[in-house]
Design a protein around this motif. Structure first.
Motif, PDB file in Angstrom:
ATOM      1  N   TRP A  35      -2.274  -5.355  -2.624  1.00  0.00           N
ATOM      2  CA  TRP A  35      -2.328  -5.555  -1.190  1.00  0.00           C
ATOM      3  C   TRP A  35      -3.516  -6.463  -0.881  1.00  0.00           C
ATOM      4  O   TRP A  35      -4.621  -6.241  -1.363  1.00  0.00           O
ATOM      5  CB  TRP A  35      -2.515  -4.241  -0.433  1.00  0.00           C
ATOM      6  CG  TRP A  35      -1.241  -3.506  -0.172  1.00  0.00           C
ATOM      7  CD1 TRP A  35      -0.722  -2.455  -0.855  1.00  0.00           C
ATOM      8  CD2 TRP A  35      -0.321  -3.757   0.899  1.00  0.00           C
ATOM      9  NE1 TRP A  35       0.459  -2.045  -0.305  1.00  0.00           N
ATOM     10  CE2 TRP A  35       0.729  -2.823   0.770  1.00  0.00           C
ATOM     11  CE3 TRP A  35      -0.287  -4.682   1.958  1.00  0.00           C
ATOM     12  CZ2 TRP A  35       1.808  -2.787   1.659  1.00  0.00           C
ATOM     13  CZ3 TRP A  35       0.784  -4.638   2.835  1.00  0.00           C
ATOM     14  CH2 TRP A  35       1.812  -3.712   2.686  1.00  0.00           C
ATOM     15  N   VAL A  37      -5.507  -8.609   2.463  1.00  0.00           N
ATOM     16  CA  VAL A  37      -5.667  -8.673   3.912  1.00  0.00           C
ATOM     17  C   VAL A  37      -6.178 -10.065   4.279  1.00  0.00           C
ATOM     18  O   VAL A  37      -6.988 -10.653   3.568  1.00  0.00           O
ATOM     19  CB  VAL A  37      -6.639  -7.581   4.419  1.00  0.00           C
ATOM     20  CG1 VAL A  37      -8.024  -7.735   3.813  1.00  0.00           C
ATOM     21  CG2 VAL A  37      -6.723  -7.603   5.937  1.00  0.00           C
ATOM     22  N   LEU A  47      -7.380  -6.049  -1.313  1.00  0.00           N
ATOM     23  CA  LEU A  47      -7.719  -4.703  -0.845  1.00  0.00           C
ATOM     24  C   LEU A  47      -7.654  -3.695  -1.991  1.00  0.00           C
ATOM     25  O   LEU A  47      -8.525  -2.841  -2.133  1.00  0.00           O
ATOM     26  CB  LEU A  47      -6.731  -4.249   0.234  1.00  0.00           C
ATOM     27  CG  LEU A  47      -6.959  -4.680   1.670  1.00  0.00           C
ATOM     28  CD1 LEU A  47      -5.821  -4.162   2.535  1.00  0.00           C
ATOM     29  CD2 LEU A  47      -8.294  -4.205   2.195  1.00  0.00           C
ATOM     30  N   ASP A  85      -9.796  -3.712  11.636  1.00  0.00           N
ATOM     31  CA  ASP A  85      -8.646  -3.734  10.726  1.00  0.00           C
ATOM     32  C   ASP A  85      -7.507  -4.593  11.250  1.00  0.00           C
ATOM     33  O   ASP A  85      -6.494  -4.786  10.559  1.00  0.00           O
ATOM     34  CB  ASP A  85      -8.138  -2.306  10.478  1.00  0.00           C
ATOM     35  CG  ASP A  85      -9.140  -1.457   9.713  1.00  0.00           C
ATOM     36  OD1 ASP A  85      -9.264  -0.254  10.030  1.00  0.00           O
ATOM     37  OD2 ASP A  85      -9.806  -2.008   8.800  1.00  0.00           O
ATOM     38  N   TYR A  89      -1.498  -8.347   6.753  1.00  0.00           N
ATOM     39  CA  TYR A  89      -1.529  -7.665   5.470  1.00  0.00           C
ATOM     40  C   TYR A  89      -0.358  -8.123   4.617  1.00  0.00           C
ATOM     41  O   TYR A  89       0.786  -8.138   5.065  1.00  0.00           O
ATOM     42  CB  TYR A  89      -1.483  -6.145   5.674  1.00  0.00           C
ATOM     43  CG  TYR A  89      -2.740  -5.610   6.319  1.00  0.00           C
ATOM     44  CD1 TYR A  89      -2.936  -5.715   7.695  1.00  0.00           C
ATOM     45  CD2 TYR A  89      -3.746  -5.039   5.545  1.00  0.00           C
ATOM     46  CE1 TYR A  89      -4.096  -5.253   8.288  1.00  0.00           C
ATOM     47  CE2 TYR A  89      -4.914  -4.570   6.132  1.00  0.00           C
ATOM     48  CZ  TYR A  89      -5.081  -4.685   7.498  1.00  0.00           C
ATOM     49  OH  TYR A  89      -6.244  -4.228   8.079  1.00  0.00           O
ATOM     50  N   CYS A  91       1.617  -7.747   0.866  1.00  0.00           N
ATOM     51  CA  CYS A  91       1.872  -7.066  -0.388  1.00  0.00           C
ATOM     52  C   CYS A  91       2.300  -8.130  -1.395  1.00  0.00           C
ATOM     53  O   CYS A  91       2.955  -9.118  -1.028  1.00  0.00           O
ATOM     54  CB  CYS A  91       2.994  -6.047  -0.174  1.00  0.00           C
ATOM     55  SG  CYS A  91       3.412  -5.046  -1.602  1.00  0.00           S
TER      56      CYS A  91
END
Lengths: 111, 115
Positions: A35, A37, A47, A85, A89, A91
């Motif tokens: 992952w 960010v 991450l 946050d 994001y 993957c």
């Protein structure tokens, strides 16, 4: 060929609430999963990562992810979201060192 | 200290021009990459060099030519720019050693706009 699907394009969450981002992968063997960010105007930051072993992995900034082979998933979680946050994001799946990235999930944090 | 740096951060140019983007990393990594992120934020690898040798060369128009003068630098030259080249280009680096290969460190990106 490997591929990644992130089903949620955009998620809005309240500050202090929990967050879960979904990731499904397609790969014939045991995948390497990541992952990343991307904060606004910034490059990608790793991450957390999964190669093998314990299926629950801890990352930076209070994030964790769980690898579930039976569901071909690697979902990202955070128990309490902070305004910082808010980001994109991604993957990603390997091996084959040409990492394949999902299309990303935009996270908006409301006060 | 900036780990992976790119110049310029923004690049606005006209169709048909030739432009270059530079990338430098001070992490001591031996492998560097160029990625293209389109307007839908889809990220796709273009090239990768290991110790100045090209190891990944995806299906990219030959107007794009990477050059690695040494293992700390990877530049991207684009000839005859087209509207469809507008995107954010990211440089990244990693170490070609076991699973370290997959821990890629990204630069801040270069936003290229072709008008």
């Amino acid at each position: 060929a490997q591929s990644v699907t992130q089903p949620d394009i955009h998620i809005t969450v309240s500050e202090g609430a929990s967050l879960e981002l979904r990731c499904n992968y397609s790969y014939g063997a045991t995948p390497y999963l990541f992952w990343y960010v991307q904060s606004p105007g910034q490059g990608l930051q790793l991450l957390l990562k999964y190669f093998s072993g314990d299926t629950l992995v801890q990352g930076i900034k209070g994030f964790e992810a769980e690898f579930k082979r039976s569901q071909s998933s690697f979902n990202l979680r955070k128990p309490s979201v902070h305004w910082s946050d808010a980001a994109e994001y991604f993957c990603a799946v390997g091996p084959d060192y040409k990492l394949s990235f999902g299309a990303g999930t935009t996270v908006t944090v409301r006060a | 200290d900036t780990a992976v740096s790119q110049t310029p951060k923004y690049l606005v140019t006209q169709m048909g021009n030739d432009k270059s983007i530079k990338c430098e990393q001070n992490l001591g990594h031996d492998t560097m990459y160029w990625y293209k992120q389109d307007s839908k934020k889809f990220l796709k690898i273009m090239f990768s060099y290991n110790n100045k040798e090209l190891i990944i060369n995806e299906t990219v128009p030959n107007r794009f030519s990477p050059k690695s003068p040494d293992k700390a630098h990877l530049n991207l030259h684009i000839n005859s720019l087209e509207l469809g080249d507008s995107a954010v280009y990211f440089c990244a680096s990693s170490q070609l050693k076991g699973t370290d290969l997959y821990e890629q460190y990204f630069g801040p990106g270069t936003r290229l706009t072709v008008t």
